[in-house]
Enzyme design. Structure first.
Site, short mmCIF file in Angstrom:
data_model
loop_
_atom_site.label_atom_id
_atom_site.label_comp_id
_atom_site.label_asym_id
_atom_site.label_seq_id
_atom_site.Cartn_x
_atom_site.Cartn_y
_atom_site.Cartn_z
N HIS A 112 0.85 -1.20 0.00
CA HIS A 112 0.00 0.00 0.00
C HIS A 112 0.88 1.24 0.00
O HIS A 112 1.66 1.45 0.93
CB HIS A 112 -0.92 0.01 1.23
CG HIS A 112 -2.10 -0.90 1.09
ND1 HIS A 112 -3.26 -0.73 1.81
CD2 HIS A 112 -2.31 -1.98 0.30
CE1 HIS A 112 -4.13 -1.68 1.48
NE2 HIS A 112 -3.56 -2.44 0.57
N TYR A 161 -9.87 5.30 6.75
CA TYR A 161 -10.20 5.66 8.13
C TYR A 161 -11.25 6.76 8.06
O TYR A 161 -10.99 7.83 7.50
CB TYR A 161 -8.97 6.18 8.87
CG TYR A 161 -7.90 5.16 9.14
CD1 TYR A 161 -7.80 4.54 10.38
CD2 TYR A 161 -6.96 4.82 8.16
CE1 TYR A 161 -6.81 3.61 10.65
CE2 TYR A 161 -5.97 3.89 8.41
CZ TYR A 161 -5.89 3.29 9.65
OH TYR A 161 -4.90 2.37 9.91
N PRO A 163 -5.56 0.05 18.08
CA PRO A 163 -5.19 -0.34 16.71
C PRO A 163 -5.28 0.78 15.69
O PRO A 163 -4.93 0.56 14.52
CB PRO A 163 -6.19 -1.46 16.39
CG PRO A 163 -7.37 -1.17 17.27
CD PRO A 163 -6.81 -0.58 18.53
N LYS A 200 0.03 -0.16 15.00
CA LYS A 200 1.37 -0.25 15.57
C LYS A 200 1.63 -1.48 16.45
O LYS A 200 2.78 -1.73 16.81
CB LYS A 200 1.67 1.01 16.40
CG LYS A 200 1.75 2.29 15.59
CD LYS A 200 2.81 2.18 14.52
CE LYS A 200 2.74 3.30 13.52
NZ LYS A 200 3.38 2.96 12.24
N TYR A 233 3.13 6.70 10.15
CA TYR A 233 2.34 5.56 9.72
C TYR A 233 3.22 4.47 9.10
O TYR A 233 3.05 3.28 9.38
CB TYR A 233 1.28 6.00 8.71
CG TYR A 233 0.18 4.98 8.51
CD1 TYR A 233 -0.92 4.94 9.35
CD2 TYR A 233 0.25 4.03 7.47
CE1 TYR A 233 -1.93 3.98 9.17
CE2 TYR A 233 -0.73 3.09 7.29
CZ TYR A 233 -1.82 3.06 8.15
OH TYR A 233 -2.81 2.11 7.98
#
Length: 388
Positions: A72, A199, A291, A295, A383
Protein backbone atom coordinates in the site's frame (compact mmCIF):
# COMPACT_ATOMS: atom_id res chain seq x y z
CA UNK A 1 17.07 -29.00 29.83
CA UNK A 2 19.48 -26.10 29.39
CA UNK A 3 19.36 -23.43 26.68
CA UNK A 4 20.88 -20.01 26.23
CA UNK A 5 17.54 -18.21 25.83
CA UNK A 6 14.11 -19.35 27.05
CA UNK A 7 11.25 -17.63 25.24
CA UNK A 8 7.81 -17.60 26.85
CA UNK A 9 5.08 -17.14 24.23
CA UNK A 10 4.82 -18.40 20.64
CA UNK A 11 3.07 -15.45 19.07
CA UNK A 12 4.83 -13.50 16.32
CA UNK A 13 7.22 -11.76 18.77
CA UNK A 14 8.46 -14.99 20.35
CA UNK A 15 8.66 -16.82 17.04
CA UNK A 16 10.51 -13.99 15.30
CA UNK A 17 13.01 -13.66 18.13
CA UNK A 18 13.49 -17.42 18.21
CA UNK A 19 14.17 -17.61 14.49
CA UNK A 20 16.67 -14.75 14.53
CA UNK A 21 18.47 -16.40 17.45
CA UNK A 22 18.49 -19.76 15.69
CA UNK A 23 19.93 -18.20 12.54
CA UNK A 24 22.71 -16.68 14.67
CA UNK A 25 23.51 -20.03 16.30
CA UNK A 26 22.05 -19.07 19.70
CA UNK A 27 20.24 -21.97 21.37
CA UNK A 28 16.62 -21.28 22.36
CA UNK A 29 13.34 -22.91 23.27
CA UNK A 30 9.79 -21.51 23.09
CA UNK A 31 7.01 -22.40 25.55
CA UNK A 32 3.32 -21.63 25.26
CA UNK A 33 0.34 -22.49 27.45
CA UNK A 34 -1.89 -23.25 24.43
CA UNK A 35 -1.46 -25.24 21.24
CA UNK A 36 -0.55 -24.23 17.71
CA UNK A 37 -4.12 -24.37 16.36
CA UNK A 38 -5.41 -22.08 19.11
CA UNK A 39 -2.74 -19.50 18.31
CA UNK A 40 -3.45 -19.63 14.58
CA UNK A 41 -7.18 -19.22 15.28
CA UNK A 42 -6.69 -15.72 16.69
CA UNK A 43 -7.65 -13.02 14.17
CA UNK A 44 -5.39 -9.95 14.31
CA UNK A 45 -4.61 -6.95 12.14
CA UNK A 46 -1.78 -6.94 9.66
CA UNK A 47 -0.41 -3.61 8.43
CA UNK A 48 3.36 -4.14 8.41
CA UNK A 49 5.93 -1.38 8.52
CA UNK A 50 9.03 -1.49 6.32
CA UNK A 51 11.16 -2.41 9.36
CA UNK A 52 8.92 -5.35 10.23
CA UNK A 53 9.10 -6.68 6.67
CA UNK A 54 12.90 -6.32 6.76
CA UNK A 55 13.10 -8.30 10.02
CA UNK A 56 10.91 -11.09 8.60
CA UNK A 57 13.19 -11.22 5.57
CA UNK A 58 16.23 -11.38 7.86
CA UNK A 59 14.63 -14.28 9.70
CA UNK A 60 14.02 -16.08 6.39
CA UNK A 61 10.22 -15.87 6.74
CA UNK A 62 9.42 -13.33 4.03
CA UNK A 63 8.88 -15.42 0.90
CA UNK A 64 5.09 -15.88 1.09
CA UNK A 65 4.68 -12.36 2.46
CA UNK A 66 6.21 -10.93 -0.73
CA UNK A 67 4.12 -13.24 -2.92
CA UNK A 68 0.75 -12.64 -1.27
CA UNK A 69 1.08 -9.42 0.73
CA UNK A 70 -0.50 -6.23 -0.59
CA UNK A 71 1.81 -3.23 -0.92
CA UNK A 72 0.00 0.00 0.00
CA UNK A 73 1.52 3.27 -1.15
CA UNK A 74 -1.19 5.38 0.48
CA UNK A 75 -3.95 5.55 3.08
CA UNK A 76 -7.27 7.43 3.07
CA UNK A 77 -8.92 9.69 5.64
CA UNK A 78 -12.64 10.36 5.19
CA UNK A 79 -14.64 13.09 6.91
CA UNK A 80 -17.56 15.34 6.04
CA UNK A 81 -18.46 12.88 3.26
CA UNK A 82 -15.17 13.30 1.38
CA UNK A 83 -12.22 10.90 1.07
CA UNK A 84 -8.68 12.36 1.22
CA UNK A 85 -5.67 10.24 0.21
CA UNK A 86 -2.33 10.49 2.05
CA UNK A 87 0.41 9.44 -0.41
CA UNK A 88 2.78 7.55 1.87
CA UNK A 89 5.25 6.64 -0.88
CA UNK A 90 5.56 10.17 -2.26
CA UNK A 91 5.89 11.72 1.19
CA UNK A 92 8.34 9.24 2.75
CA UNK A 93 9.73 7.04 0.00
CA UNK A 94 8.28 4.00 1.79
CA UNK A 95 5.12 1.93 1.75
CA UNK A 96 3.38 -0.48 4.12
CA UNK A 97 2.48 -4.11 3.53
CA UNK A 98 -0.95 -5.54 4.31
CA UNK A 99 -0.45 -9.14 5.43
CA UNK A 100 -2.41 -10.69 8.28
CA UNK A 101 -0.77 -11.36 11.63
CA UNK A 102 -2.11 -14.92 11.47
CA UNK A 103 -0.19 -15.39 8.22
CA UNK A 104 2.99 -13.99 9.78
CA UNK A 105 2.59 -16.42 12.67
CA UNK A 106 1.95 -19.34 10.30
CA UNK A 107 5.07 -18.57 8.28
CA UNK A 108 7.25 -18.31 11.39
CA UNK A 109 5.81 -21.53 12.85
CA UNK A 110 6.46 -23.42 9.61
CA UNK A 111 10.01 -22.10 9.43
CA UNK A 112 10.71 -23.07 13.05
CA UNK A 113 9.33 -26.55 12.47
CA UNK A 114 11.50 -26.92 9.37
CA UNK A 115 14.63 -25.98 11.31
CA UNK A 116 13.80 -28.52 14.03
CA UNK A 117 14.10 -26.09 16.95
CA UNK A 118 11.97 -27.09 19.94
CA UNK A 119 8.65 -25.45 20.79
CA UNK A 120 6.71 -26.76 23.78
CA UNK A 121 2.94 -26.26 23.42
CA UNK A 122 0.30 -26.87 26.11
CA UNK A 123 2.84 -26.03 28.79
CA UNK A 124 0.91 -25.42 31.99
CA UNK A 125 1.82 -23.02 34.81
CA UNK A 126 4.84 -21.55 33.01
CA UNK A 127 6.82 -19.42 35.45
CA UNK A 128 10.15 -17.53 35.23
CA UNK A 129 12.41 -17.79 38.31
CA UNK A 130 15.58 -16.24 39.75
CA UNK A 131 16.07 -13.78 36.91
CA UNK A 132 18.27 -11.64 39.15
CA UNK A 133 20.71 -14.56 39.47
CA UNK A 134 20.73 -17.88 37.59
CA UNK A 135 17.42 -17.81 35.70
CA UNK A 136 15.25 -20.80 34.96
CA UNK A 137 11.70 -21.49 33.82
CA UNK A 138 9.37 -24.15 35.14
CA UNK A 139 6.30 -25.60 33.48
CA UNK A 140 3.95 -28.56 33.79
CA UNK A 141 3.11 -31.06 31.08
CA UNK A 142 1.35 -34.41 31.32
CA UNK A 143 1.26 -34.09 35.08
CA UNK A 144 5.03 -33.62 35.41
CA UNK A 145 6.87 -30.43 36.41
CA UNK A 146 9.83 -29.59 34.17
CA UNK A 147 12.67 -27.09 34.52
CA UNK A 148 14.63 -25.21 31.85
CA UNK A 149 17.85 -23.51 32.94
CA UNK A 150 18.95 -20.60 30.79
CA UNK A 151 21.04 -17.45 30.56
CA UNK A 152 18.14 -15.13 29.68
CA UNK A 153 14.33 -15.18 29.62
CA UNK A 154 12.34 -13.34 26.93
CA UNK A 155 8.77 -12.67 28.06
CA UNK A 156 6.79 -12.62 24.80
CA UNK A 157 3.64 -13.90 26.47
CA UNK A 158 1.28 -10.97 26.18
CA UNK A 159 -0.65 -8.82 28.59
CA UNK A 160 -1.90 -11.68 30.78
CA UNK A 161 1.17 -13.88 30.81
CA UNK A 162 3.44 -14.69 33.75
CA UNK A 163 6.29 -12.42 32.60
CA UNK A 164 4.41 -9.17 33.16
CA UNK A 165 2.85 -10.61 36.32
CA UNK A 166 6.21 -11.28 37.97
CA UNK A 167 7.57 -7.93 36.74
CA UNK A 168 4.68 -6.25 38.55
CA UNK A 169 6.18 -7.65 41.76
CA UNK A 170 9.63 -6.25 40.93
CA UNK A 171 9.02 -2.54 40.44
CA UNK A 172 7.14 -2.33 37.15
CA UNK A 173 5.47 1.06 36.68
CA UNK A 174 2.34 1.04 34.53
CA UNK A 175 1.07 3.90 32.38
CA UNK A 176 -2.45 3.36 31.07
CA UNK A 177 -5.28 5.07 29.20
CA UNK A 178 -8.59 3.24 28.72
CA UNK A 179 -10.81 4.58 25.94
CA UNK A 180 -14.59 4.78 26.42
CA UNK A 181 -15.46 2.73 23.32
CA UNK A 182 -14.48 -0.39 21.40
CA UNK A 183 -14.17 -1.64 17.84
CA UNK A 184 -16.70 -4.07 16.41
CA UNK A 185 -14.81 -6.00 13.74
CA UNK A 186 -16.18 -8.15 10.94
CA UNK A 187 -14.20 -10.43 8.63
CA UNK A 188 -15.95 -11.38 5.40
CA UNK A 189 -15.03 -13.00 2.10
CA UNK A 190 -15.95 -10.01 -0.04
CA UNK A 191 -13.73 -7.78 -2.22
CA UNK A 192 -12.40 -4.70 -0.36
CA UNK A 193 -14.31 -1.50 -1.00
CA UNK A 194 -11.02 0.25 -1.84
CA UNK A 195 -7.53 -0.96 -2.74
CA UNK A 196 -6.17 1.05 0.24
CA UNK A 197 -7.35 1.48 3.84
CA UNK A 198 -10.03 4.06 4.67
CA UNK A 199 -10.20 5.66 8.13
CA UNK A 200 -13.54 7.45 8.48
CA UNK A 201 -14.59 10.10 10.98
CA UNK A 202 -18.39 10.44 11.11
CA UNK A 203 -20.90 11.95 13.51
CA UNK A 204 -22.21 8.43 14.19
CA UNK A 205 -18.71 7.22 15.06
CA UNK A 206 -15.47 5.96 13.57
CA UNK A 207 -15.25 3.32 10.82
CA UNK A 208 -12.32 1.54 9.19
CA UNK A 209 -12.25 -0.30 5.87
CA UNK A 210 -9.34 -2.71 5.79
CA UNK A 211 -8.51 -5.96 3.99
CA UNK A 212 -6.64 -9.24 4.19
CA UNK A 213 -6.51 -10.04 0.47
CA UNK A 214 -8.18 -9.14 -2.81
CA UNK A 215 -11.17 -11.28 -1.79
CA UNK A 216 -11.21 -10.97 2.02
CA UNK A 217 -12.11 -7.74 3.84
CA UNK A 218 -11.91 -6.59 7.45
CA UNK A 219 -14.21 -3.78 8.57
CA UNK A 220 -14.62 -2.02 11.91
CA UNK A 221 -17.16 0.23 13.64
CA UNK A 222 -16.76 2.28 16.80
CA UNK A 223 -19.27 0.99 19.36
CA UNK A 224 -19.96 1.70 23.07
CA UNK A 225 -18.09 -0.35 25.64
CA UNK A 226 -21.28 -2.16 26.66
CA UNK A 227 -22.09 -3.27 23.09
CA UNK A 228 -22.48 -7.00 22.48
CA UNK A 229 -21.75 -8.96 19.31
CA UNK A 230 -25.20 -10.53 19.35
CA UNK A 231 -26.70 -7.04 19.10
CA UNK A 232 -25.08 -6.67 15.68
CA UNK A 233 -26.43 -9.11 13.08
CA UNK A 234 -24.65 -8.86 9.75
CA UNK A 235 -27.36 -6.74 8.10
CA UNK A 236 -27.21 -4.15 10.89
CA UNK A 237 -23.41 -3.98 10.64
CA UNK A 238 -23.41 -3.40 6.88
CA UNK A 239 -26.17 -0.79 7.12
CA UNK A 240 -24.29 1.13 9.80
CA UNK A 241 -20.99 0.93 7.90
CA UNK A 242 -22.62 2.42 4.81
CA UNK A 243 -23.92 5.34 6.86
CA UNK A 244 -20.40 6.19 8.08
CA UNK A 245 -18.71 6.14 4.66
CA UNK A 246 -18.69 8.74 1.87
CA UNK A 247 -21.54 8.23 -0.60
CA UNK A 248 -19.58 6.76 -3.51
CA UNK A 249 -17.69 4.42 -1.21
CA UNK A 250 -20.90 3.27 0.49
CA UNK A 251 -22.46 2.49 -2.90
CA UNK A 252 -19.44 0.39 -3.90
CA UNK A 253 -19.44 -1.65 -0.67
CA UNK A 254 -19.84 -5.40 -1.29
CA UNK A 255 -21.43 -7.31 1.58
CA UNK A 256 -21.71 -10.93 2.59
CA UNK A 257 -21.94 -13.23 5.61
CA UNK A 258 -19.36 -12.63 8.32
CA UNK A 259 -16.87 -15.39 9.01
CA UNK A 260 -15.66 -13.76 12.26
CA UNK A 261 -17.13 -11.02 14.41
CA UNK A 262 -15.78 -9.63 17.66
CA UNK A 263 -15.56 -6.50 19.82
CA UNK A 264 -12.20 -5.25 21.09
CA UNK A 265 -11.93 -2.52 23.76
CA UNK A 266 -9.29 0.14 23.11
CA UNK A 267 -6.55 1.10 25.53
CA UNK A 268 -2.97 2.28 25.77
CA UNK A 269 -0.59 0.61 28.22
CA UNK A 270 3.16 0.94 28.71
CA UNK A 271 5.29 -0.86 31.30
CA UNK A 272 8.55 0.64 32.51
CA UNK A 273 11.19 -0.69 32.56
CA UNK A 274 11.22 -3.60 30.12
CA UNK A 275 14.16 -5.37 31.78
CA UNK A 276 14.34 -7.08 35.19
CA UNK A 277 17.76 -8.64 35.62
CA UNK A 278 17.85 -11.35 32.96
CA UNK A 279 14.12 -11.16 32.18
CA UNK A 280 13.02 -8.97 29.25
CA UNK A 281 9.45 -7.95 28.38
CA UNK A 282 8.74 -8.03 24.64
CA UNK A 283 5.65 -7.03 22.65
CA UNK A 284 2.26 -7.04 24.36
CA UNK A 285 3.87 -8.10 27.64
CA UNK A 286 5.31 -4.57 27.80
CA UNK A 287 2.85 -2.40 25.91
CA UNK A 288 -0.57 -2.21 24.27
CA UNK A 289 -1.70 0.42 21.78
CA UNK A 290 -5.11 1.06 20.25
CA UNK A 291 -5.19 -0.34 16.71
CA UNK A 292 -5.93 3.05 15.13
CA UNK A 293 -2.26 3.62 14.25
CA UNK A 294 -1.56 0.01 13.15
CA UNK A 295 1.37 -0.25 15.57
CA UNK A 296 0.81 -3.30 17.80
CA UNK A 297 2.58 -6.00 15.77
CA UNK A 298 5.14 -3.50 14.50
CA UNK A 299 6.14 -2.46 18.03
CA UNK A 300 6.59 -6.12 18.94
CA UNK A 301 8.91 -6.46 15.94
CA UNK A 302 10.99 -3.44 16.95
CA UNK A 303 11.30 -4.84 20.50
CA UNK A 304 12.58 -8.06 18.95
CA UNK A 305 15.08 -6.07 16.87
CA UNK A 306 16.55 -4.37 19.94
CA UNK A 307 16.61 -7.52 22.07
CA UNK A 308 18.08 -9.71 19.34
CA UNK A 309 20.78 -7.11 18.71
CA UNK A 310 21.67 -7.21 22.40
CA UNK A 311 21.69 -11.01 22.65
CA UNK A 312 23.71 -11.39 19.46
CA UNK A 313 26.33 -8.94 20.71
CA UNK A 314 26.42 -10.71 24.10
CA UNK A 315 27.14 -14.12 22.62
CA UNK A 316 29.06 -13.29 19.45
CA UNK A 317 30.91 -10.08 20.37
CA UNK A 318 31.16 -10.43 24.16
CA UNK A 319 29.57 -7.02 24.67
CA UNK A 320 26.56 -6.19 26.86
CA UNK A 321 26.19 -2.58 25.70
CA UNK A 322 23.15 -3.20 23.48
CA UNK A 323 21.58 -5.58 25.99
CA UNK A 324 21.94 -3.00 28.77
CA UNK A 325 20.33 -0.38 26.51
CA UNK A 326 17.37 -2.59 25.50
CA UNK A 327 14.73 -1.03 27.74
CA UNK A 328 15.73 2.56 27.02
CA UNK A 329 15.93 2.09 23.25
CA UNK A 330 12.72 0.09 22.97
CA UNK A 331 10.73 2.48 25.18
CA UNK A 332 11.80 5.54 23.17
CA UNK A 333 10.24 4.03 20.05
CA UNK A 334 7.25 2.66 21.98
CA UNK A 335 6.31 6.07 23.37
CA UNK A 336 6.51 7.62 19.89
CA UNK A 337 4.10 4.96 18.62
CA UNK A 338 1.83 5.36 21.66
CA UNK A 339 1.69 9.09 21.00
CA UNK A 340 0.84 8.53 17.33
CA UNK A 341 -1.82 5.91 18.12
CA UNK A 342 -3.34 8.21 20.76
CA UNK A 343 -3.42 11.16 18.33
CA UNK A 344 -5.06 9.07 15.58
CA UNK A 345 -7.61 7.75 18.07
CA UNK A 346 -8.43 11.28 19.27
CA UNK A 347 -8.63 12.54 15.69
CA UNK A 348 -10.93 9.91 14.23
CA UNK A 349 -13.36 8.86 16.97
CA UNK A 350 -16.38 10.59 18.42
CA UNK A 351 -15.65 10.83 22.14
CA UNK A 352 -18.67 10.49 24.45
CA UNK A 353 -17.60 13.43 26.63
CA UNK A 354 -16.29 15.66 23.85
CA UNK A 355 -17.34 19.31 24.10
CA UNK A 356 -18.39 21.51 21.18
CA UNK A 357 -14.97 23.14 21.43
CA UNK A 358 -13.25 19.75 21.21
CA UNK A 359 -15.37 18.83 18.21
CA UNK A 360 -14.35 22.02 16.37
CA UNK A 361 -10.69 21.30 17.14
CA UNK A 362 -11.05 17.81 15.69
CA UNK A 363 -12.70 19.17 12.54
CA UNK A 364 -9.99 21.80 12.18
CA UNK A 365 -7.22 19.22 12.43
CA UNK A 366 -8.88 17.01 9.82
CA UNK A 367 -9.15 19.99 7.50
CA UNK A 368 -5.49 20.81 8.11
CA UNK A 369 -4.46 17.26 7.24
CA UNK A 370 -6.47 17.41 4.03
CA UNK A 371 -4.77 20.61 2.84
CA UNK A 372 -1.27 20.73 4.38
CA UNK A 373 1.61 18.81 2.83
CA UNK A 374 3.58 19.26 6.06
CA UNK A 375 0.79 17.73 8.15
CA UNK A 376 0.43 14.84 5.73
CA UNK A 377 4.20 14.22 5.80
CA UNK A 378 4.19 14.00 9.60
CA UNK A 379 1.31 11.52 9.56
CA UNK A 380 2.92 9.49 6.76
CA UNK A 381 6.30 9.34 8.53
CA UNK A 382 4.68 7.87 11.62
CA UNK A 383 2.34 5.56 9.72
CA UNK A 384 5.05 3.85 7.66
CA UNK A 385 7.15 3.51 10.83
CA UNK A 386 9.89 5.52 12.47
CA UNK A 387 13.42 4.12 12.01
CA UNK A 388 14.91 1.72 14.55
Amino acid sequence: MRVQVAIIGSGPAGLLLGQLLTNAGIDNVILDRVDRDYILGRIRAGVLEHGTVRLLDEAGAGARLHREGLVHDGVNLAYAGVKHRIDLKALTGRSVMVYGQTEVTQDLMDLRAATGVRTIYNAGNVMPHDFDGQPYVTYEKDGVTHRIDCDFIAGCDGAHGPSRAVAMQHGLKAFERVYPFGWLGVLADVPPVDHELIYANHERGFALCSQRSSIRSRYYLQVPLDAKVEDWPDAAFWDELRLRLPGETAEALATGPSIEKSIAPLRSFVAEPLRYGRLFLVGDAGHIVPPTGAKGLNLAASDVHYLFEGLREHYLERSDAALDAYSTRALARIWNAVRFSWSMTQLLHRLPDQSDFGQRIQESELSWLATSAAAQAALAENYVGLPY
